[in-house]
Design a protein around this motif. Structure first.
Motif, PDB file in Angstrom:
ATOM      1  N   ARG A 126      98.604  75.845  32.219  1.00 57.41           N
ATOM      2  CA  ARG A 126      98.939  76.716  31.083  1.00 57.41           C
ATOM      3  C   ARG A 126      97.752  76.848  30.114  1.00 57.41           C
ATOM      4  O   ARG A 126      97.904  77.372  29.026  1.00 57.41           O
ATOM      5  CB  ARG A 126     100.165  76.158  30.354  1.00 57.41           C
ATOM      6  CG  ARG A 126     101.379  75.955  31.276  1.00 57.41           C
ATOM      7  CD  ARG A 126     102.685  75.969  30.537  1.00 57.41           C
ATOM      8  NE  ARG A 126     102.868  74.856  29.610  1.00 57.41           N
ATOM      9  CZ  ARG A 126     103.359  73.665  29.937  1.00 57.41           C
ATOM     10  NH1 ARG A 126     103.710  73.402  31.196  1.00 57.41           N
ATOM     11  NH2 ARG A 126     103.503  72.725  29.023  1.00 57.41           N
ATOM     12  N   VAL A 127      96.581  76.364  30.567  1.00 60.01           N
ATOM     13  CA  VAL A 127      95.375  76.433  29.731  1.00 60.01           C
ATOM     14  C   VAL A 127      94.415  77.496  30.281  1.00 60.01           C
ATOM     15  O   VAL A 127      94.173  77.545  31.480  1.00 60.01           O
ATOM     16  CB  VAL A 127      94.664  75.055  29.692  1.00 60.01           C
ATOM     17  CG1 VAL A 127      93.350  75.144  28.919  1.00 60.01           C
ATOM     18  CG2 VAL A 127      95.590  74.004  29.100  1.00 60.01           C
ATOM     19  N   ASN A 128      93.917  78.320  29.394  1.00 55.87           N
ATOM     20  CA  ASN A 128      92.945  79.352  29.794  1.00 55.87           C
ATOM     21  C   ASN A 128      91.673  79.233  28.963  1.00 55.87           C
ATOM     22  O   ASN A 128      91.717  78.762  27.822  1.00 55.87           O
ATOM     23  CB  ASN A 128      93.523  80.752  29.563  1.00 55.87           C
ATOM     24  CG  ASN A 128      94.833  80.941  30.291  1.00 55.87           C
ATOM     25  OD1 ASN A 128      94.883  80.877  31.512  1.00 55.87           O
ATOM     26  ND2 ASN A 128      95.922  81.127  29.533  1.00 55.87           N
ATOM     27  N   MET A 129      90.577  79.705  29.535  1.00 52.23           N
ATOM     28  CA  MET A 129      89.321  79.798  28.775  1.00 52.23           C
ATOM     29  C   MET A 129      88.924  81.264  28.660  1.00 52.23           C
ATOM     30  O   MET A 129      89.027  82.022  29.628  1.00 52.23           O
ATOM     31  CB  MET A 129      88.208  79.032  29.487  1.00 52.23           C
ATOM     32  CG  MET A 129      88.279  77.533  29.281  1.00 52.23           C
ATOM     33  SD  MET A 129      86.769  76.721  29.854  1.00 52.23           S
ATOM     34  CE  MET A 129      86.923  76.939  31.625  1.00 52.23           C
ATOM     35  N   ILE A 130      88.454  81.618  27.471  1.00 54.10           N
ATOM     36  CA  ILE A 130      88.076  83.008  27.200  1.00 54.10           C
ATOM     37  C   ILE A 130      86.712  83.013  26.511  1.00 54.10           C
ATOM     38  O   ILE A 130      86.488  82.253  25.558  1.00 54.10           O
ATOM     39  CB  ILE A 130      89.136  83.672  26.281  1.00 54.10           C
ATOM     40  CG1 ILE A 130      90.493  83.696  27.005  1.00 54.10           C
ATOM     41  CG2 ILE A 130      88.703  85.079  25.863  1.00 54.10           C
ATOM     42  CD1 ILE A 130      91.671  83.497  26.090  1.00 54.10           C
ATOM     43  N   LEU A 131      85.822  83.860  26.974  1.00 54.68           N
ATOM     44  CA  LEU A 131      84.504  83.966  26.335  1.00 54.68           C
ATOM     45  C   LEU A 131      84.635  84.637  24.972  1.00 54.68           C
ATOM     46  O   LEU A 131      85.256  85.685  24.848  1.00 54.68           O
ATOM     47  CB  LEU A 131      83.559  84.787  27.226  1.00 54.68           C
ATOM     48  CG  LEU A 131      82.142  84.984  26.655  1.00 54.68           C
ATOM     49  CD1 LEU A 131      81.403  83.667  26.531  1.00 54.68           C
ATOM     50  CD2 LEU A 131      81.348  85.969  27.518  1.00 54.68           C
ATOM     51  N   ASP A 132      84.048  83.999  23.964  1.00 57.31           N
ATOM     52  CA  ASP A 132      84.114  84.530  22.604  1.00 57.31           C
ATOM     53  C   ASP A 132      82.702  84.932  22.157  1.00 57.31           C
ATOM     54  O   ASP A 132      81.838  84.068  21.988  1.00 57.31           O
ATOM     55  CB  ASP A 132      84.686  83.465  21.667  1.00 57.31           C
ATOM     56  CG  ASP A 132      84.883  83.996  20.255  1.00 57.31           C
ATOM     57  OD1 ASP A 132      86.006  83.879  19.737  1.00 57.31           O
ATOM     58  OD2 ASP A 132      83.905  84.518  19.662  1.00 57.31           O
ATOM     59  N   PRO A 133      82.456  86.213  21.956  1.00 55.91           N
ATOM     60  CA  PRO A 133      81.085  86.665  21.633  1.00 55.91           C
ATOM     61  C   PRO A 133      80.539  86.040  20.355  1.00 55.91           C
ATOM     62  O   PRO A 133      79.342  85.742  20.284  1.00 55.91           O
ATOM     63  CB  PRO A 133      81.232  88.176  21.478  1.00 55.91           C
ATOM     64  CG  PRO A 133      82.486  88.521  22.197  1.00 55.91           C
ATOM     65  CD  PRO A 133      83.397  87.346  22.068  1.00 55.91           C
TER      66      PRO A 133
ATOM     67  N   HIS B 223      88.893  79.660  23.238  1.00 58.93           N
ATOM     68  CA  HIS B 223      87.815  80.644  23.115  1.00 58.93           C
ATOM     69  C   HIS B 223      86.504  79.886  22.980  1.00 58.93           C
ATOM     70  O   HIS B 223      86.334  79.103  22.041  1.00 58.93           O
ATOM     71  CB  HIS B 223      88.077  81.536  21.905  1.00 58.93           C
ATOM     72  CG  HIS B 223      89.372  82.302  22.016  1.00 58.93           C
ATOM     73  ND1 HIS B 223      89.432  83.633  22.342  1.00 58.93           N
ATOM     74  CD2 HIS B 223      90.664  81.883  21.875  1.00 58.93           C
ATOM     75  CE1 HIS B 223      90.693  84.020  22.380  1.00 58.93           C
ATOM     76  NE2 HIS B 223      91.466  82.970  22.105  1.00 58.93           N
ATOM     77  N   VAL B 224      85.613  80.147  23.919  1.00 57.77           N
ATOM     78  CA  VAL B 224      84.426  79.296  24.041  1.00 57.77           C
ATOM     79  C   VAL B 224      83.160  80.114  24.272  1.00 57.77           C
ATOM     80  O   VAL B 224      83.213  81.332  24.455  1.00 57.77           O
ATOM     81  CB  VAL B 224      84.599  78.298  25.212  1.00 57.77           C
ATOM     82  CG1 VAL B 224      85.737  77.325  24.921  1.00 57.77           C
ATOM     83  CG2 VAL B 224      84.836  79.036  26.533  1.00 57.77           C
ATOM     84  N   TYR B 225      82.006  79.435  24.268  1.00 56.96           N
ATOM     85  CA  TYR B 225      80.709  80.040  24.608  1.00 56.96           C
ATOM     86  C   TYR B 225      80.553  80.080  26.130  1.00 56.96           C
ATOM     87  O   TYR B 225      81.294  79.400  26.869  1.00 56.96           O
ATOM     88  CB  TYR B 225      79.565  79.258  23.954  1.00 56.96           C
ATOM     89  CG  TYR B 225      79.728  77.758  24.068  1.00 56.96           C
ATOM     90  CD1 TYR B 225      80.266  77.007  23.019  1.00 56.96           C
ATOM     91  CD2 TYR B 225      79.391  77.093  25.238  1.00 56.96           C
ATOM     92  CE1 TYR B 225      80.446  75.641  23.133  1.00 56.96           C
ATOM     93  CE2 TYR B 225      79.566  75.736  25.366  1.00 56.96           C
ATOM     94  CZ  TYR B 225      80.091  75.011  24.316  1.00 56.96           C
ATOM     95  OH  TYR B 225      80.277  73.659  24.449  1.00 56.96           O
ATOM     96  N   ALA B 226      79.554  80.838  26.570  1.00 59.56           N
ATOM     97  CA  ALA B 226      79.400  81.083  28.011  1.00 59.56           C
ATOM     98  C   ALA B 226      79.098  79.815  28.814  1.00 59.56           C
ATOM     99  O   ALA B 226      79.597  79.649  29.932  1.00 59.56           O
ATOM    100  CB  ALA B 226      78.285  82.105  28.250  1.00 59.56           C
ATOM    101  N   ALA B 227      78.284  78.931  28.247  1.00 62.76           N
ATOM    102  CA  ALA B 227      77.905  77.731  29.008  1.00 62.76           C
ATOM    103  C   ALA B 227      79.136  76.895  29.361  1.00 62.76           C
ATOM    104  O   ALA B 227      79.179  76.262  30.422  1.00 62.76           O
ATOM    105  CB  ALA B 227      76.911  76.888  28.216  1.00 62.76           C
TER     106      ALA B 227
END
Lengths: 485, 485
Positions: free
Chosen positions: A393-400, A333-337
């Protein structure tokens, strides 16, 4: 603001001004000094004895970190070409050293070549709030001028601290709208190189102001090189060093740089900052805080945006005694940049450089090897089926919530699902190497050794000796002998 | 246009590209070449035998005119400081010459020092439509690289013609909104220095494109120096030469400059042209017209905006056999920019530099001496009561018809009223020195002699010999020996 025609008219004042003009301006009590004057005066007046111990220690840490990075870039085609230019155009001897080959040169050419090499492996430090990579522009100039002037370790440290503040404060002044158009490490970095050089040349406040003016009117660096992956980045760091040295030496020799190159009516803010500049960044709490304590080391040899997630994964694996084979899925879970930058490498990376910008690949490396150093990104790794399987098996998800505090904080939250169905979660407030969890001297030595190994350095004993020298840099009276083969 | 974040993502392509990459791009039939590619290919492919005789002649004329200007600036404090830097940082010998002192150096430093000196007396040429002063940036680099490479006169001429077109076309591309923020002579001039250097190094089209890319990412130069009359102008012309030479030599050594630095999504137009750029200026009628035939000499040693009126007054005085004492009043009908620029010096000029920007003073000098050379603007002239009295009898008036065609045409209309009450009027379509009434070789020699005298050149016989060499420059096989003391 003046119109174009009135601006030209202003130019019809006499061309020659005595150097005393600037001294008078600085001393004048009738007009309050500009922020640029305050910054120049602070830089010129900085003394080693003023520096808190943590600042001295950080400077030595970043110096070593830079040194390793400069060694790491020696084989790059652009660095070789710049070195060829230095051989053709510079002197064949001199007291300033090139780090990659014996045979001295002048300070300007040492700054040029070593500066060109410093940003290649992209393991050098980052000052987050200004988006400046200060080491790559400040230290090449500072070491070169220190060697050329016979300065000692304390001089080098003090000049570097001044250079960091000048570069980072001006980078913050220029801000994001400038960064969107220009490579701030070059356009603000040139001021850092100039300030460090000016300090070593013992320029006074007025001369230092002049050097900053000449630095600013040379400030350049477009992002267009990113579009076709050409060598602009190396040109930028090389030239920031050379041009900063030129600004300081010519100021000493009587060349007058303009006094208000940043905030003036035809200065950098008006001409090169499409949005808002941040004037207070230039002089806020000068001497009360030091930019060099705010810079971050890069521990992993991958894109900075992968670091939080890599740290979180390592922590979970250690805490729960997991191996790579135990892991079914990793959600970052990451920031948009991070999504913006890393999102382009969604498939299998095709090149080593791409692999450092693939969150999946970086986390696969970390999971399998417990680290992600320059030695771990190889052609062999690229074609490793296990790493490739993990990558998928790795995903990135935007975390507000994480997005809300970026870029003040570069947070991450890692959620690991094991093959046995357990779910572990780790929140990461900052990455290893950030100011609040800086690298130890042992870690810096380890990182340096790996980069030197990557660069094919043969004389590793010399590197060990350099470690010892740098850790007591304030006691060094002779700054030569940094070349390593 | 790419956003900042996507632009960064683009950068995550591999850093290393084979040089063949650009060759392939140029040769590619699947995508039509960009305008910058066309310009680079034209520049690289230009041959002496292609040049019309008038182009060769103009190049020799402008070369001599530049040479005199470069000599004229030798004593300026900034030039001395830059020369000190060259002594400290450059080699102590080499086949490239400094014009003001014996002892060779490398091509880059010769371009630096001679370039710094070239714009000081402000008697160098102007390419009106691009607002570039091409000689001051093209010739210092061209002569230095020609000497360093052992080139002959034809090589020098051809490279200079290429440099003029590249600088002026890019200046026109960048246009007035760029000029309002940046000193175009520097920011476009660097490309001219790079192209001329590239031509002398015999770079092919792909390498020349690379050199232009490296030039563009170094392009810099703010107008802020005008505000406090400091030395930015000398830094700009010096560095345009040095950096252009660097761009060409590093391109030869394998450094890849970005391919589309002007029109690319993160290139110069996007980042440094706030208004509209003019893409067609880059490749319109390449080889069909030559920028060097469009440049203007400055005959008078005063602001260019006084030239039309000065010419008109001289013509009326000759035609009607008037002396200064016969004249009661002079009304100069001019375009708005002349009022803007000259309007600031409405009272008695206080300095020599100001006196060149006072219409009244310039016309007083012309009326009394029949000329307005560098030798006529002195402290003595400043305190001459007769000149001052005449100055006060000169007026400027905005003329809507003249304004309507500016800056396509720099017209003037001069109305003289004599003490006996007669009124004479002279319309001036263009100034002496403009392409349609260019200077003769005799006039260029005369102008050069006056500038050399102004600069305190002792060996005037050497200057005479240089005249002879330049007039047959295409036959010169050895380009050394231009230093003059």
């Amino acid at each position: 603001m003046l119109t174009n025609s009135t601006r030209r008219a202003v130019g019809h004042r006499p061309l020659r001004r005595p150097a005393a003009y600037f001294s008078a301006r600085l001393a004048s009590s009738s007009s309050s000094p500009t922020r640029t004057q305050k910054l120049a005066a602070w830089s010129a007046g900085l003394r080693y004895d003023d520096l808190p111990p943590v600042v001295v220690q950080k400077t030595k840490d970043f110096f070593l970190d830079w040194y390793a990075c400069a060694i790491g870039g020696r084989h790059h085609a652009a660095v070789q070409a710049i070195d060829t230019f230095a051989k053709e155009m510079g002197p064949t001897s001199g007291s300033a050293e090139l780090l990659h080959r014996p045979g001295g040169t002048s300070a300007a050419f040492a700054a040029l070549v070593n500066g060109g090499a410093s940003h290649v492996v992209e393991q050098d430090d980052l000052h987050n709030s200004s988006m400046v990579h200060p080491a790559t522009v400040v230290f090449p100039a500072a070491l070169a001028v220190a060697q050329a002037t016979g300065a000692n370790g304390k001089d080098l440290i003090t000049a570097s601290v001044a250079g960091y503040d000048v570069a980072c404060r001006i980078g913050a002044f220029l801000g994001p709208s400038h960064y969107a158009k220009f490579h701030t490490t070059a356009t603000a970095g040139i001021y850092g190189a100039a300030a460090a050089s000016a300090h070593l040349l013992k320029l006074d406040a007025a001369q230092t102001l002049s050097a900053l003016g000449t630095a600013g009117t040379q400030a350049a660096g477009l992002w267009q090189f990113l579009v076709d992956a050409t060598h602009g980045k190396q040109v930028h760091t090389a030239k920031a060093g050379f041009d900063g040295v030129l600004a300081a030496y010519t100021a000493k020799a009587g060349l007058l740089g303009t006094a208000d190159v940043l905030e003036g009516v035809n200065g950098m803010a008006v001409s090169m900052v499409p949005g808002k500049s941040t004037p207070e960044a230039l002089d806020n709490n000068l001497g009360g805080e030091y930019s060099i304590t705010e810079s971050s080391f890069k521990w992993h040899a991958s894109c900075r945006h992968t670091h939080g997630s890599a740290d979180g994964l390592l922590q979970l694996m250690k805490e729960h005694n997991l191996s790579a084979a135990d892991i079914e899925k990793v959600n970052c879970h990451v920031y948009a940049a991070a999504l913006d930058v890393l999102g382009r490498t969604v498939g299998a990376p095709q090149t080593i450089h791409q692999s450092k910008f693939s969150m999946g690949f970086v986390l696969a490396v970390v999971a399998h090897r417990g680290r992600a150093t320059v030695l771990d990104f190889t052609e062999e790794a690229l074609s490793d089926a296990e790493l490739d399987a993990f990558r998928q098996r790795v995903n990135m998800i935007l975390d507000p919530e994480i997005e809300a505090v970026f870029p003040e904080k570069w947070q991450a939250r890692v959620v690991v699902t094991t093959k046995s169905g357990q779910v572990y979660e780790q929140f990461v407030e900052s990455a290893k190497g950030d100011p609040d969890q800086s690298l130890t001297q042992e870690e810096l030595e380890e990182k340096s050794q790996r980069i030197a190994e990557y660069a094919g350095v043969k004389d590793m004993a010399a590197l060990e000796k350099t470690f010892a020298r740098v850790w007591k840099l304030e006691n060094e009276t002779d700054l030569t002998g940094f070349t390593i083969v």
